[in-house]
Structures are given as structure tokens and as C-alpha cells.
Scaffold this motif. Structure first.
Motif, PDB file in Angstrom:
ATOM      1  N   VAL A 129       1.149  -1.324   0.008  1.00 23.39           N
ATOM      2  CA  VAL A 129       0.038  -0.119   0.043  1.00 23.39           C
ATOM      3  C   VAL A 129       0.981   1.158  -0.178  1.00 23.39           C
ATOM      4  CG1 VAL A 129      -2.026  -1.249   1.164  1.00 23.39           C
ATOM      5  CG2 VAL A 129      -0.167  -0.005   2.712  1.00 23.39           C
ATOM      6  N   GLN A 130       0.375   2.370  -0.474  1.00 23.20           N
ATOM      7  CA  GLN A 130       1.019   3.781  -0.308  1.00 23.20           C
ATOM      8  C   GLN A 130       0.077   4.561   0.418  1.00 23.20           C
ATOM      9  OE1 GLN A 130       1.372   4.172  -4.483  1.00 23.20           O
ATOM     10  NE2 GLN A 130       0.666   6.425  -4.342  1.00 23.20           N
ATOM     11  N   ALA A 131       0.550   5.552   0.961  1.00 24.54           N
ATOM     12  CA  ALA A 131      -0.119   6.605   1.475  1.00 24.54           C
ATOM     13  C   ALA A 131      -0.673   7.621   0.601  1.00 24.54           C
ATOM     14  CB  ALA A 131       0.588   7.305   2.606  1.00 24.54           C
ATOM     15  N   VAL A 132      -1.999   7.973   0.874  1.00 26.77           N
ATOM     16  CA  VAL A 132      -2.587   9.116  -0.036  1.00 26.77           C
ATOM     17  C   VAL A 132      -3.401  10.044   0.795  1.00 26.77           C
ATOM     18  CG1 VAL A 132      -2.797   7.503  -2.218  1.00 26.77           C
ATOM     19  CG2 VAL A 132      -4.681   7.839  -0.594  1.00 26.77           C
ATOM     20  N   GLU A 133      -3.918  11.075   0.236  1.00 27.66           N
ATOM     21  CA  GLU A 133      -4.468  12.120   1.069  1.00 27.66           C
ATOM     22  C   GLU A 133      -3.511  12.566   2.361  1.00 27.66           C
ATOM     23  OE1 GLU A 133      -8.732  11.771   1.161  1.00 27.66           O
ATOM     24  OE2 GLU A 133      -8.840  10.833  -0.622  1.00 27.66           O
ATOM     25  N   VAL A 134      -2.456  12.496   2.377  1.00 28.59           N
ATOM     26  CA  VAL A 134      -1.474  12.890   3.452  1.00 28.59           C
ATOM     27  C   VAL A 134      -1.535  14.226   4.060  1.00 28.59           C
ATOM     28  CG1 VAL A 134       0.804  12.619   4.499  1.00 28.59           C
ATOM     29  CG2 VAL A 134      -0.183  11.088   2.778  1.00 28.59           C
ATOM     30  N   LYS A 135      -2.062  14.442   5.374  1.00 30.95           N
ATOM     31  CA  LYS A 135      -2.085  15.847   5.682  1.00 30.95           C
ATOM     32  C   LYS A 135      -1.449  15.882   7.191  1.00 30.95           C
ATOM     33  CE  LYS A 135      -6.822  16.117   3.914  1.00 30.95           C
ATOM     34  NZ  LYS A 135      -8.107  15.760   4.364  1.00 30.95           N
ATOM     35  N   ILE A 136      -0.436  16.956   7.194  1.00 34.48           N
ATOM     36  CA  ILE A 136       0.342  17.236   8.419  1.00 34.48           C
ATOM     37  C   ILE A 136      -0.770  17.645   9.309  1.00 34.48           C
ATOM     38  CG2 ILE A 136       2.119  18.477   9.306  1.00 34.48           C
ATOM     39  CD1 ILE A 136       3.626  18.732   6.680  1.00 34.48           C
ATOM     40  N   THR A 137      -0.698  16.989  10.732  1.00 28.76           N
ATOM     41  CA  THR A 137      -1.721  17.420  11.584  1.00 28.76           C
ATOM     42  C   THR A 137      -0.798  18.176  12.721  1.00 28.76           C
ATOM     43  OG1 THR A 137      -1.221  15.419  12.676  1.00 28.76           O
ATOM     44  CG2 THR A 137      -3.527  15.578  11.282  1.00 28.76           C
ATOM     45  N   HIS A 138       0.475  17.788  12.752  1.00 29.48           N
ATOM     46  CA  HIS A 138       1.300  18.549  13.861  1.00 29.48           C
ATOM     47  C   HIS A 138       2.711  18.630  13.429  1.00 29.48           C
ATOM     48  CE1 HIS A 138       2.675  20.222  17.557  1.00 29.48           C
ATOM     49  NE2 HIS A 138       2.819  18.856  18.441  1.00 29.48           N
ATOM     50  N   LEU A 139       3.181  19.980  13.443  1.00 28.62           N
ATOM     51  CA  LEU A 139       4.427  20.171  13.063  1.00 28.62           C
ATOM     52  C   LEU A 139       5.506  19.584  13.949  1.00 28.62           C
ATOM     53  CD1 LEU A 139       4.194  23.551  11.060  1.00 28.62           C
ATOM     54  CD2 LEU A 139       4.142  21.395  10.015  1.00 28.62           C
ATOM     55  N   ASN A 140       6.598  19.131  13.497  1.00 27.91           N
ATOM     56  CA  ASN A 140       7.635  18.571  14.615  1.00 27.91           C
ATOM     57  C   ASN A 140       8.117  20.001  15.206  1.00 27.91           C
ATOM     58  OD1 ASN A 140       9.445  17.283  16.097  1.00 27.91           O
ATOM     59  ND2 ASN A 140      10.629  16.792  14.451  1.00 27.91           N
ATOM     60  N   PRO A 141       8.001  20.236  16.707  1.00 22.75           N
ATOM     61  CA  PRO A 141       8.628  21.530  16.936  1.00 22.75           C
ATOM     62  C   PRO A 141      10.043  21.456  17.143  1.00 22.75           C
ATOM     63  CG  PRO A 141       7.787  20.049  18.727  1.00 22.75           C
ATOM     64  CD  PRO A 141       7.337  19.331  17.598  1.00 22.75           C
ATOM     65  N   GLY A 142      10.655  22.785  16.738  1.00 20.10           N
ATOM     66  CA  GLY A 142      11.983  22.788  17.003  1.00 20.10           C
ATOM     67  C   GLY A 142      12.679  22.523  15.459  1.00 20.10           C
ATOM     68  N   THR A 143      12.131  22.410  14.317  1.00 17.82           N
ATOM     69  CA  THR A 143      12.478  21.830  13.177  1.00 17.82           C
ATOM     70  C   THR A 143      12.171  22.910  12.295  1.00 17.82           C
ATOM     71  OG1 THR A 143      10.657  20.597  12.395  1.00 17.82           O
ATOM     72  CG2 THR A 143      12.644  19.622  13.470  1.00 17.82           C
ATOM     73  N   LYS A 144      12.882  23.317  11.129  1.00 15.48           N
ATOM     74  CA  LYS A 144      12.677  24.102  10.304  1.00 15.48           C
ATOM     75  C   LYS A 144      11.711  23.574   9.065  1.00 15.48           C
ATOM     76  CE  LYS A 144      16.593  26.980  10.705  1.00 15.48           C
ATOM     77  NZ  LYS A 144      17.773  27.652   9.949  1.00 15.48           N
ATOM     78  N   HIS A 145      10.598  24.057   8.771  1.00 16.51           N
ATOM     79  CA  HIS A 145       9.776  23.804   7.681  1.00 16.51           C
ATOM     80  C   HIS A 145       9.813  24.488   6.493  1.00 16.51           C
ATOM     81  CE1 HIS A 145       8.227  21.271  11.187  1.00 16.51           C
ATOM     82  NE2 HIS A 145       7.759  20.370   9.961  1.00 16.51           N
ATOM     83  N   GLU A 146       9.718  24.199   5.443  1.00 17.91           N
ATOM     84  CA  GLU A 146       9.652  24.688   4.129  1.00 17.91           C
ATOM     85  C   GLU A 146       8.290  24.503   3.528  1.00 17.91           C
ATOM     86  OE1 GLU A 146      11.953  24.588  -0.417  1.00 17.91           O
ATOM     87  OE2 GLU A 146      12.234  22.907   1.358  1.00 17.91           O
ATOM     88  N   THR A 147       7.523  25.850   2.890  1.00 12.65           N
ATOM     89  CA  THR A 147       6.637  25.757   2.255  1.00 12.65           C
ATOM     90  C   THR A 147       6.908  25.111   0.767  1.00 12.65           C
ATOM     91  OG1 THR A 147       6.693  27.745   1.367  1.00 12.65           O
ATOM     92  CG2 THR A 147       5.479  27.577   3.559  1.00 12.65           C
ATOM     93  N   TRP A 148       5.948  24.766   0.072  1.00 11.25           N
ATOM     94  CA  TRP A 148       6.103  24.461  -1.355  1.00 11.25           C
ATOM     95  C   TRP A 148       6.595  25.623  -2.286  1.00 11.25           C
ATOM     96  CZ3 TRP A 148       6.480  19.440  -1.757  1.00 11.25           C
ATOM     97  CH2 TRP A 148       5.625  18.746  -0.928  1.00 11.25           C
ATOM     98  N   SER A 149       6.525  26.730  -1.651  1.00 11.30           N
ATOM     99  CA  SER A 149       6.793  27.867  -2.677  1.00 11.30           C
ATOM    100  C   SER A 149       8.210  28.243  -2.330  1.00 11.30           C
ATOM    101  CB  SER A 149       5.784  29.170  -2.459  1.00 11.30           C
ATOM    102  OG  SER A 149       6.047  29.441  -1.049  1.00 11.30           O
TER     103      SER A 149
END
Length: 155
Positions: A129-149
Motif C-alpha cells: 500500500v501507499q499513503a494518499v491524502e496525506v495531511k500534516i496535523t502537527h509540525l515537529n517542534p524545533g525544526t525548520k519547515h519549508e513551504t512548497w513555494s
């Protein structure tokens, strides 16, 4: 090379075609090499992926995945440049593949992000199986996150 006995209806003698004429065919001939000289062999990255993405998944597979249950998990890893990653299910079990086209939301997932997802079977045998409709519910604290832009924020 004219045959004196063969003439056209207008009376001109007929000739055989030029014997030095050679035909070139676009396909490989028997006994030739597997790939023509001077051309580069295709690289692995140039070959189409056998995994169904959001664009090439069949309608019935999309409907089955959409109507299925929602699972929770944690992003194990994700590579934006390679276009895929893995989710570790919270209920345990084998890590689940996720394609970049199946991620919803504005952030690129990073290791440790909590996610929800649904599953879709991977053809042709439908064993994995593969994951589909993946939604981030909680960002990992203390890490840098990048937007798609491309913007980088820290959480």
C-alpha cells in the motif's frame, strides 16, 4: 542497364533502380547491438515510475482510497528532490510509501511531523500500500519547515 525489350507506354526504355541505393530503417536489425552507437542509453531517472501517482491513479482506486479509513502516523523521512518519503504508522507495522503528489497542505513534511493519511493499493499485485491524502496535523517542534513555494519557517 536498360533491357532493350522493356519499354514504357511512351516508348522510352525502362531502367532498373540504382543498385547503390541503401534503405535505412528506424528499428534495430537482427544481430545489431541493443542500442544504436552515438546515442546515450536511458538513465533510471528517465524511466517512468511504476507507482501510481495522483495523476495516473485510476478513478476506482481513488474512490476506494477516499472512502477508506483515516490512519495516523509520523513522517519517517521525506525528500522533496526525490519526490517521495515514508510514513511510520502509529499502530505499528511496515513503513508506508508516500509520493509527493499525495501530500496535501502548504508544508513539505519533515521527520517527526504527525500526519493523517488514507491508503491505496499499489498495482499490479496489490500486495503493498501507499499513503494518499496525506495531511500534516502537527509540525515537529524545533525544526525548520519549508513551504512548497520555498519559504522556510521554524516551528
Amino acid at each position: 542497364m536498360a533491357d532493350p525489350g522493356l519499354t514504357s507506354p511512351s516508348g522510352t526504355p525502362l531502367r532498373s533502380p540504382n543498385p547503390s541505393l541503401a534503405l535505412s530503417f528506424p528499428f534495430l536489425r537482427e544481430g545489431s547491438r541493443g542500442w544504436p552507437h552515438g546515442k546515450e542509453q536511458p538513465q533510471h531517472r528517465d524511466l517512468p515510475s511504476p507507482l501510481p501517482t495522483r495523476r495516473n491513479r485510476t478513478y476506482s482506486a481513488t474512490v476506494r482510497a477516499h472512502s477508506g479509513p483515516v490512519f495516523k502516523g509520523v513522517c519517517k523521512n521525506f525528500s522533496r528532490s526525490q519526490g517521495h518519503g515514508f510514513v511510520r504508522p502509529s499502530h505499528g507495522g511496515e513503513d508506508i510509501f508516500v509520493h509527493i503528489s499525495d501530500i496535501e497542505g502548504e508544508y513539505v513534511p519533515v521527520e517527526g511531523d504527525e500526519v493523517t493519511y488514507k491508503v491505496s493499493r499499489v498495482p499490479p499485485k496489490n500486495l503493498k500500500v501507499q499513503a494518499v491524502e496525506v495531511k500534516i496535523t502537527h509540525l515537529n517542534p524545533g525544526t525548520k519547515h519549508e513551504t512548497w513555494s520555498g519559504q522556510i519557517i521554524s516551528s
